[in-house]
Motif scaffolding. Structure first.
Motif, PDB file in Angstrom:
ATOM      1  N   ALA A 156       0.584  -8.080   0.236  1.00 62.06           N
ATOM      2  CA  ALA A 156       1.657  -7.157   0.619  1.00 62.06           C
ATOM      3  C   ALA A 156       2.212  -6.416  -0.590  1.00 62.06           C
ATOM      4  O   ALA A 156       2.488  -5.209  -0.530  1.00 62.06           O
ATOM      5  N   ARG A 157       2.375  -7.122  -1.697  1.00 62.99           N
ATOM      6  CA  ARG A 157       2.929  -6.484  -2.894  1.00 62.99           C
ATOM      7  C   ARG A 157       1.996  -5.424  -3.454  1.00 62.99           C
ATOM      8  O   ARG A 157       2.431  -4.335  -3.836  1.00 62.99           O
ATOM      9  N   LEU A 158       0.711  -5.747  -3.504  1.00 61.57           N
ATOM     10  CA  LEU A 158      -0.229  -4.748  -4.007  1.00 61.57           C
ATOM     11  C   LEU A 158      -0.390  -3.601  -3.007  1.00 61.57           C
ATOM     12  O   LEU A 158      -0.674  -2.463  -3.408  1.00 61.57           O
ATOM     13  N   GLY A 159      -0.172  -3.897  -1.730  1.00 62.18           N
ATOM     14  CA  GLY A 159      -0.175  -2.828  -0.730  1.00 62.18           C
ATOM     15  C   GLY A 159       0.869  -1.771  -1.018  1.00 62.18           C
ATOM     16  O   GLY A 159       0.662  -0.569  -0.768  1.00 62.18           O
ATOM     17  N   LYS A 160       2.010  -2.176  -1.576  1.00 66.82           N
ATOM     18  CA  LYS A 160       3.058  -1.213  -1.930  1.00 66.82           C
ATOM     19  C   LYS A 160       2.601  -0.298  -3.057  1.00 66.82           C
ATOM     20  O   LYS A 160       2.998   0.874  -3.121  1.00 66.82           O
ATOM     21  N   ARG A 161       1.767  -0.807  -3.945  1.00 66.22           N
ATOM     22  CA  ARG A 161       1.217   0.046  -5.002  1.00 66.22           C
ATOM     23  C   ARG A 161       0.273   1.091  -4.413  1.00 66.22           C
ATOM     24  O   ARG A 161       0.209   2.232  -4.886  1.00 66.22           O
ATOM     25  N   LEU A 162      -0.454   0.701  -3.376  1.00 67.28           N
ATOM     26  CA  LEU A 162      -1.303   1.665  -2.681  1.00 67.28           C
ATOM     27  C   LEU A 162      -0.452   2.718  -1.979  1.00 67.28           C
ATOM     28  O   LEU A 162      -0.805   3.910  -1.971  1.00 67.28           O
ATOM     29  N   ASP A 163       0.670   2.302  -1.417  1.00 68.44           N
ATOM     30  CA  ASP A 163       1.581   3.250  -0.764  1.00 68.44           C
ATOM     31  C   ASP A 163       2.109   4.277  -1.759  1.00 68.44           C
ATOM     32  O   ASP A 163       2.274   5.466  -1.422  1.00 68.44           O
ATOM     33  N   GLU A 164       2.394   3.834  -2.981  1.00 69.21           N
ATOM     34  CA  GLU A 164       2.882   4.763  -4.005  1.00 69.21           C
ATOM     35  C   GLU A 164       1.848   5.842  -4.310  1.00 69.21           C
ATOM     36  O   GLU A 164       2.187   7.026  -4.439  1.00 69.21           O
ATOM     37  N   LEU A 165       0.596   5.432  -4.421  1.00 66.74           N
ATOM     38  CA  LEU A 165      -0.467   6.402  -4.674  1.00 66.74           C
ATOM     39  C   LEU A 165      -0.605   7.382  -3.513  1.00 66.74           C
ATOM     40  O   LEU A 165      -0.746   8.592  -3.723  1.00 66.74           O
ATOM     41  N   ALA A 166      -0.541   6.861  -2.300  1.00 68.28           N
ATOM     42  CA  ALA A 166      -0.682   7.721  -1.125  1.00 68.28           C
ATOM     43  C   ALA A 166       0.471   8.714  -1.030  1.00 68.28           C
ATOM     44  O   ALA A 166       0.258   9.904  -0.742  1.00 68.28           O
ATOM     45  N   ALA A 167       1.687   8.239  -1.275  1.00 67.06           N
ATOM     46  CA  ALA A 167       2.860   9.110  -1.179  1.00 67.06           C
ATOM     47  C   ALA A 167       2.804  10.242  -2.195  1.00 67.06           C
ATOM     48  O   ALA A 167       3.318  11.346  -1.943  1.00 67.06           O
ATOM     49  N   ALA A 168       2.188   9.979  -3.348  1.00 69.21           N
ATOM     50  CA  ALA A 168       2.084  11.004  -4.389  1.00 69.21           C
ATOM     51  C   ALA A 168       0.837  11.871  -4.237  1.00 69.21           C
ATOM     52  O   ALA A 168       0.598  12.764  -5.059  1.00 69.21           O
ATOM     53  N   GLY A 169       0.053  11.618  -3.192  1.00 69.40           N
ATOM     54  CA  GLY A 169      -1.152  12.397  -2.961  1.00 69.40           C
ATOM     55  C   GLY A 169      -2.286  12.084  -3.908  1.00 69.40           C
ATOM     56  O   GLY A 169      -3.166  12.918  -4.141  1.00 69.40           O
ATOM     57  N   HIS A 170      -2.306  10.855  -4.432  1.00 74.15           N
ATOM     58  CA  HIS A 170      -3.312  10.489  -5.423  1.00 74.15           C
ATOM     59  C   HIS A 170      -4.476   9.655  -4.877  1.00 74.15           C
ATOM     60  O   HIS A 170      -5.379   9.315  -5.644  1.00 74.15           O
ATOM     61  N   MET A 171      -4.463   9.321  -3.614  1.00 75.76           N
ATOM     62  CA  MET A 171      -5.531   8.455  -3.097  1.00 75.76           C
ATOM     63  C   MET A 171      -6.906   9.107  -3.195  1.00 75.76           C
ATOM     64  O   MET A 171      -7.915   8.410  -3.332  1.00 75.76           O
ATOM     65  N   GLU A 172      -6.937  10.427  -3.156  1.00 71.13           N
ATOM     66  CA  GLU A 172      -8.233  11.103  -3.173  1.00 71.13           C
ATOM     67  C   GLU A 172      -8.651  11.577  -4.559  1.00 71.13           C
ATOM     68  O   GLU A 172      -9.689  12.226  -4.709  1.00 71.13           O
ATOM     69  N   ASP A 173      -7.832  11.292  -5.574  1.00 78.06           N
ATOM     70  CA  ASP A 173      -8.289  11.600  -6.936  1.00 78.06           C
ATOM     71  C   ASP A 173      -8.181  10.378  -7.848  1.00 78.06           C
ATOM     72  O   ASP A 173      -8.167  10.518  -9.067  1.00 78.06           O
ATOM     73  N   THR A 174      -8.130   9.193  -7.230  1.00 78.57           N
ATOM     74  CA  THR A 174      -7.967   7.959  -7.997  1.00 78.57           C
ATOM     75  C   THR A 174      -8.996   6.923  -7.573  1.00 78.57           C
ATOM     76  O   THR A 174      -9.141   6.625  -6.376  1.00 78.57           O
ATOM     77  N   ILE A 175      -9.715   6.381  -8.543  1.00 75.39           N
ATOM     78  CA  ILE A 175     -10.613   5.252  -8.303  1.00 75.39           C
ATOM     79  C   ILE A 175      -9.788   3.983  -8.436  1.00 75.39           C
ATOM     80  O   ILE A 175      -9.069   3.801  -9.420  1.00 75.39           O
ATOM     81  N   ILE A 176      -9.882   3.104  -7.453  1.00 72.49           N
ATOM     82  CA  ILE A 176      -9.040   1.907  -7.406  1.00 72.49           C
ATOM     83  C   ILE A 176      -9.911   0.657  -7.477  1.00 72.49           C
ATOM     84  O   ILE A 176     -10.888   0.528  -6.730  1.00 72.49           O
ATOM     85  N   PHE A 177      -9.543  -0.235  -8.383  1.00 70.41           N
ATOM     86  CA  PHE A 177     -10.151  -1.557  -8.478  1.00 70.41           C
ATOM     87  C   PHE A 177      -9.104  -2.586  -8.048  1.00 70.41           C
ATOM     88  O   PHE A 177      -7.930  -2.462  -8.406  1.00 70.41           O
ATOM     89  N   TYR A 178      -9.537  -3.580  -7.326  1.00 68.45           N
ATOM     90  CA  TYR A 178      -8.703  -4.782  -7.143  1.00 68.45           C
ATOM     91  C   TYR A 178      -9.538  -5.989  -7.555  1.00 68.45           C
ATOM     92  O   TYR A 178     -10.703  -6.117  -7.156  1.00 68.45           O
TER      93      TYR A 178
END
Length: 475
Positions: free
Chosen positions: A214-236
Motif C-alpha cells: 500500500a505504501r509503495l502504491g502511493k508512490r505510484l499514485d504520485e507518478l501518475a498524478a504528475a503524468g510521469h507513468m508513461e515517461d518513467t521506467i519503474i523497478f520494484y
C-alpha cells in the motif's frame, strides 16, 4: 560578399542551435527511472503465485510490466546487499561482505549514481543507504527523508529511489499487532516447527508485506498524478529474503531470492527485452550486482568496465548469465563464511566454517519469537529433522533441487546421482571466486593490515599480498 558572409553565419548558427537542441532532446528523451524498494521480504506476492499474499498495487504493476522469476540479492542481509548494488560490484570483491563493515572504494571507482549525475540525471535517495563503503565524493543530489524527484530541475531526467521499511524483520515481532492474515492458513516451511508462535510470526510478516504494498502504491499514485507513468521506467524489488530465521542472513535461495518487477512504458519500447510482455515472466537469471549496470544502460550510458554486474536491459544488455552467486560473512557479532551458487534450479552451498552451527546466537535475530521458540524446542529434544538442522554443525557442501525441494532441506551433496551437477556448480563457484578475487578468506583485522592505505579490492588484486589460488587449494 557581406551578404554571403552573413548567410554563412546564419547557417552556422542554425546548425549549432540544431545540434544543441538535438543534444537537449536526447537528454529529455532519456527515461526517468524510479526504484521502489522494500526490506526483508522475498517473493511472497500475488504476482509470484503466492495465493496467501495480498499485494494488489504491486500485482497491478506486474500486470503492466514483467517479473523476473529468479533474482538473487547476492547477500542475504541489507548492508552487503546494498553495497553490491551501489558499486555494481560483488561485496566479496570489495572486502565489504561483513555486516556494517566500512572500507574504501577501489582506486578511481565511483558509486553508480555519480555516473548518472555526470550524464545529467537528477539523483535522489529516500532514504536508507547502509553502504559498507566510503563515499568517493557526493553520490546523490539529495539523500534524505525529503528526497524526491519533484525537486529535479526543469527538463532534467531523474533517477529516484524510495525505500519502505515496514516489512523489516523488526516489524515481524512488533507487539500489539492485530493479525489480518489467518495464521491457520500459513504455509510453514519444512525447516520451521509448526507451532502457533511460528504461524503468528509468518502471518504478521504477510500483513507487513501488504502494508508495504500500500505504501509503495502511493508512490505510484504520485507518478501518475504528475503524468510521469508513461515517461518513467519503474523497478520494484525487495532487498533480500524474508526477515524470518533461516531466510535473512542465509545464502540459501530462501535468503537470496527477491521479487523484481520492471515496468517499461510504451514510449521506451525500444528498451524492452525480447521477452517483455505485459504481465509476463522472464526466466533470465539476474542479481543485485546487475541492477546499476542495467540502469546505466537504460540511460544510454555504457557501464564502466570495473562493474562486475551485467546489464539485462537497454542497448548495453549483456548475454544472459548461467549462474548467480551468494555470500555470507560476519553477521553482526558472529563470524561465518559461506558461498553459494545457483543455475536457477539447483543451489550449491560451500560452508568454509562447517564447525559453526547455522543458528549461532545473534542478539538481533533472537529477538524474534520464532527464533526463541525454535531454539528452545530443539534443546528440549522436541524436534525432528529437518527442523533440527539449523541448530547443528553444517556439512561442508550442500546441494538442493529447488523444483523438488523449494525449502532446501534435502541435501543431495552425497547423492551419486547428482555428482555431475555438484561438480559443475562447485567449479563455477571456484572460478567466480578467483575471477572477482574473493577477499573473504582473510579475517577482518588481517584484511586491513594487508591493505595498508589501499582498498581491499586493490590489495586483493596483488598476488604477492593475496595468493588466492593457493588459499583456495588449502580451503
Amino acid at each position: 560578399m557581406a551578404w554571403k558572409g552573413l548567410a554563412l553565419l546564419v547557417v552556422a548558427w542554425l546548425g549549432a542551435e540544431k545540434a544543441w537542441c538535438d543534444s537537449s532532446d536526447r537528454v529529455r528523451q532519456r527515461p526517468n527511472i524510479v526504484w521502489l524498494t522494500s526490506e526483508d521480504n522475498g517473493p511472497h506476492m500475488g504476482c509470484y503465485g503466492d495465493s496467501y499474499a495480498v499485494t494488489p498495487r504491486l500485482d497491478a504493476l506486474a500486470s503492466r510490466g514483467i517479473i523476473f522469476a529468479r533474482c538473487w540479492s547476492n547477500a542475504p542481509v541489507c548492508a552487503p546487499a546494498r553495497t553490491t548494488i551501489i558499486a555494481g560490484m560483488y561485496a566479496t570483491s570489495l572486502g565489504a561482505e561483513h555486516m556494517r563493515s566500512f572500507v574504501p572504494m577501489p582506486r578511481g571507482v565511483l558509486m553508480a549514481p555519480q555516473y548518472l549525475r555526470k550524464a545529467g540525471y537528477y539523483c535522489t535517495n529516500n532514504r536508507k543507504e547502509d553502504y559498507n563503503l566510503e563515499k568517493p565524493g557526493q553520490v546523490w543530489d539529495e539523500s534524505s527523508g525529503r528526497a524526491h524527484w519533484r525537486n529535479a530541475p526543469e527538463g532534467a531526467p531523474f533517477f529516484a529511489v524510495f525505500n519502505s521499511t515496514v516489512s523489516h524483520e523488526s516489524q515481524i515481532r512488533k507487539k500489539g499487532h492485530q493479525l489480518v492474515h489467518d495464521p491457520s492458513k500459513v504455509r510453514v516451511p519444512a525447516y520451521h516447527p509448526d507451532t502457533p508462535i511460528v504461524r503468528h510470526d509468518w502471518a504478521q510478516y504477510y500483513d507487513k508485506v501488504t502494508e508495504m504494498d500500500a505504501r509503495l502504491g502511493k508512490r505510484l499514485d504520485e507518478l501518475a498524478a504528475a503524468g510521469h507513468m508513461e515517461d518513467t521506467i519503474i523497478f520494484y524489488y525487495g532487498d533480500h529474503g524474508s526477515g524470518m530465521p533461516r531466510s535473512k542472513r542465509w545464502p540459501y535461495n530462501s535468503g537470496l531470492q527477491v521479487p523484481l518487477i520492471v515496468y517499461i512504458p510504451k514510449k521506451f519500447a525500444h528498451l524492452r527485452p525480447n521477452d517483455y510482455r505485459a504481465g509476463g515472466v522472464s526466466e533470465r537469471l539476474v542479481a543485485f550486482v546487475d541492477l546499476f549496470p542495467t540502469v546505466l544502460s537504460l540511460a544510454g550510458i555504457r557501464p564502466p568496465e570495473h562493474m562486475q554486474g551485467r546489464a539485462f536491459l537497454g542497448p548495453y544488455a549483456a548475454p544472459p548469465k548461467k549462474y548467480l552467486f551468494g555470500y555470507r560473512g560476519r553477521m553482526d557479532e558472529r563470524y561465518d563464511m559461506v558461498r553459494s551458487v545457483t543455475d536457477g534450479r539447483f543451489v550449491y552451498i560451500r560452508n568454509y566454517m562447517p564447525h559453526k552451527i547455522y543458528g549461532q546466537y545473534l542478539d538481533y535475530m533472537f529477538q524474534t519469537p520464532t527464533t526463541q521458540q525454535w531454539h528452545d524446542l530443539y534443546h528440549a529434544g522436541k524436534l525432528r529433522p529437518p527442523q533440527t538442522y539449523f541448530w547443528e554443525p553444517k556439512p561442508s557442501e550442500e546441494l538442493y533441487d529447488l523444483e523438488a525441494d523449494p525449502d532446501e532441506v534435502h541435501n543431495l551433496a552425497l547423492d551419486s546421482q547428482y555428482a555431475d551437477k555438484k561438480a559443475e556448480l562447485r567449479r563455477a563457484l571456484r572460478d567466480w571466486m578467483l575471477e572477482v578475487r574473493d577477499t573473504g578468506f582473510l579475517p577482518e583485522a588481517e584484511l586491513h593490515r594487508r591493505r595498508g592505505n589501499d582498498s581491499p579490492y586493490d590489495m586483493a588484486h596483488d598476488e604477492s599480498r593475496y595468493p588466492l589460488r593457493q588459499i583456495l587449494e588449502a580451503a
